[in-house]
Every structure is written in structure tokens, then in C-alpha cells.
Design a protein around this motif. Sequence first.
Motif, PDB file in Angstrom:
ATOM      1  N   MET A   1     -28.422 -28.959 -12.204  1.00  0.00           N
ATOM      2  CA  MET A   1     -29.435 -27.625 -12.198  1.00  0.00           C
ATOM      3  C   MET A   1     -28.925 -26.808 -13.469  1.00  0.00           C
ATOM      4  N   GLU A   2     -27.827 -27.252 -14.099  1.00  0.00           N
ATOM      5  CA  GLU A   2     -27.520 -26.290 -15.386  1.00  0.00           C
ATOM      6  C   GLU A   2     -28.294 -26.336 -16.549  1.00  0.00           C
ATOM      7  N   ARG A   3     -28.989 -27.506 -16.741  1.00  0.00           N
ATOM      8  CA  ARG A   3     -29.929 -27.605 -18.010  1.00  0.00           C
ATOM      9  C   ARG A   3     -31.033 -26.937 -17.570  1.00  0.00           C
ATOM     10  N   TYR A   4     -31.632 -26.716 -16.590  1.00  0.00           N
ATOM     11  CA  TYR A   4     -32.703 -25.718 -16.085  1.00  0.00           C
ATOM     12  C   TYR A   4     -32.482 -24.463 -16.464  1.00  0.00           C
ATOM     13  N   LEU A   5     -31.165 -23.845 -16.103  1.00  0.00           N
ATOM     14  CA  LEU A   5     -30.989 -22.476 -16.341  1.00  0.00           C
ATOM     15  C   LEU A   5     -30.609 -22.382 -17.693  1.00  0.00           C
ATOM     16  N   VAL A   6     -30.167 -23.270 -18.526  1.00  0.00           N
ATOM     17  CA  VAL A   6     -29.844 -23.314 -19.950  1.00  0.00           C
ATOM     18  C   VAL A   6     -31.336 -23.088 -20.710  1.00  0.00           C
ATOM     19  N   GLN A   7     -32.371 -23.910 -20.008  1.00  0.00           N
ATOM     20  CA  GLN A   7     -33.628 -23.732 -20.657  1.00  0.00           C
ATOM     21  C   GLN A   7     -34.282 -22.308 -20.492  1.00  0.00           C
ATOM     22  N   LEU A   8     -34.112 -21.934 -19.287  1.00  0.00           N
ATOM     23  CA  LEU A   8     -34.664 -20.374 -19.041  1.00  0.00           C
ATOM     24  C   LEU A   8     -33.893 -19.638 -19.755  1.00  0.00           C
ATOM     25  N   ARG A   9     -32.421 -19.575 -20.080  1.00  0.00           N
ATOM     26  CA  ARG A   9     -31.706 -18.680 -20.790  1.00  0.00           C
ATOM     27  C   ARG A   9     -32.422 -18.611 -22.059  1.00  0.00           C
ATOM     28  N   ALA A  10     -32.714 -19.975 -22.801  1.00  0.00           N
ATOM     29  CA  ALA A  10     -33.038 -20.242 -24.118  1.00  0.00           C
ATOM     30  C   ALA A  10     -34.749 -19.298 -24.405  1.00  0.00           C
ATOM     31  N   LEU A  88     -39.055 -29.615 -13.214  1.00  0.00           N
ATOM     32  CA  LEU A  88     -38.461 -29.982 -12.335  1.00  0.00           C
ATOM     33  C   LEU A  88     -39.049 -31.017 -11.392  1.00  0.00           C
ATOM     34  N   PHE A  89     -40.353 -30.841 -11.004  1.00  0.00           N
ATOM     35  CA  PHE A  89     -41.363 -31.633 -10.492  1.00  0.00           C
ATOM     36  C   PHE A  89     -41.335 -33.102 -11.277  1.00  0.00           C
ATOM     37  N   LEU A  90     -41.550 -33.044 -12.634  1.00  0.00           N
ATOM     38  CA  LEU A  90     -41.709 -34.178 -13.129  1.00  0.00           C
ATOM     39  C   LEU A  90     -40.160 -34.862 -13.044  1.00  0.00           C
ATOM     40  N   ASP A  91     -39.059 -34.114 -13.262  1.00  0.00           N
ATOM     41  CA  ASP A  91     -37.890 -34.806 -13.134  1.00  0.00           C
ATOM     42  C   ASP A  91     -37.577 -35.329 -11.732  1.00  0.00           C
TER      43      ASP A  91
END
Length: 162
Positions: A1-10, A88-91
Motif C-alpha cells: 500500500m505504501e507506494r499508493y500513499l507515496v503517490q498521493l503525497r507526491a 489500484l484496480f489495474l494493479d
Amino acid sequence: MERYLVQLRAEGAGPAIIIDPHTVVTAPWTAFKCQFGCGNFGKNHCCPPKAPDDTRTRAVLDSYTRGILFRVHHWGASAMAAACARTLFLDGFYKAIAFGSGPCKICQSCDPDGCRFPDKAIPSMEGCGIDVFATARAHGLEIHTLREKGEERNHFGLVLVD
Ligand code: SF4
């Protein structure tokens, strides 16, 4: 999940955290606020009375084990939540769905005959019966009512993931 959080923070989210969807607070009064306080009531496909009510939203929330809650200070929360759910869906997280903030603003004016972009439009948290204030505070996130024009706004997005 961390990379989705990183993306949102970016993209400007602060904070973006993983939450248990059972901790999202729902209440019947939010639709009342929409009906008696917002000019978009009945005029937007993502707003009440077309949006799911608090009972249905509660059932949906309780059918997930994970969610991402984030805050931004601009109107982009809905677009960010929708894009995150799509990624997330595509992943492979096929149940991923998103909730945003405020009425859908994809079109300049909502089409009364039907949504032009049903693949992009998502409902707001509050329009679906989520008590955004109580939910944010339950996770230690700052949120307050606005008194002055130009005050920093808080917009929240929620993505359910399984
Ligand atoms: S995408 Fe356009 S037509 Fe659909 S809900 Fe949003 S504003 Fe309305």
C-alpha cells in the motif's frame, strides 16, 4: 500500500494514511445538510438524492478491510481519489472504489439526462452519508469549519481497497 500513499503525497496529499473502513463514521444528517444548504442537491449525479445514502454506504464500508484516507487543501481530492482507485484496480485490487469531496466538477454543468463520464465521476464522502468531520478527527486529522473567505480549505478523499 505504501507506494499508493507515496503517490498521493507526491500529488500534494498530507497526510495520506491507511485506515480501517469500520472507523469511517456515517450519519443520516449529512443528506439533510445537502438538501437544506447546498444548491447542488438534486442537480448532480454524484450528490443526494442520487448518491447512496448513509445506510448503503455503511454496508459498503463494512464490506472492506482497508481504506486510504487523505487530505488536500484544494478541490482536486475527487480526481486524486478516482485516479488512485483506478490504479489500484489495474494493479489487481478489483474492489477498489473512491469517494471524493464536494459535488462532481468534471463538467461545467452536470447533464440532467445522464452522467457524461460515469467512469470518472465519483460521489463525495459527505454526499454519501459520511460524517467527514468525525471521521477525520477519529484519525487525529485537523478539520474545522470555515469562517472567512480565503481560509485554507480541507478536502478529504477516501479509497476503499481489498
Ligand atoms: S461527470 Fe459531468 S455529468 Fe457526470 S456527474 Fe460529473 S458533472 Fe455530472
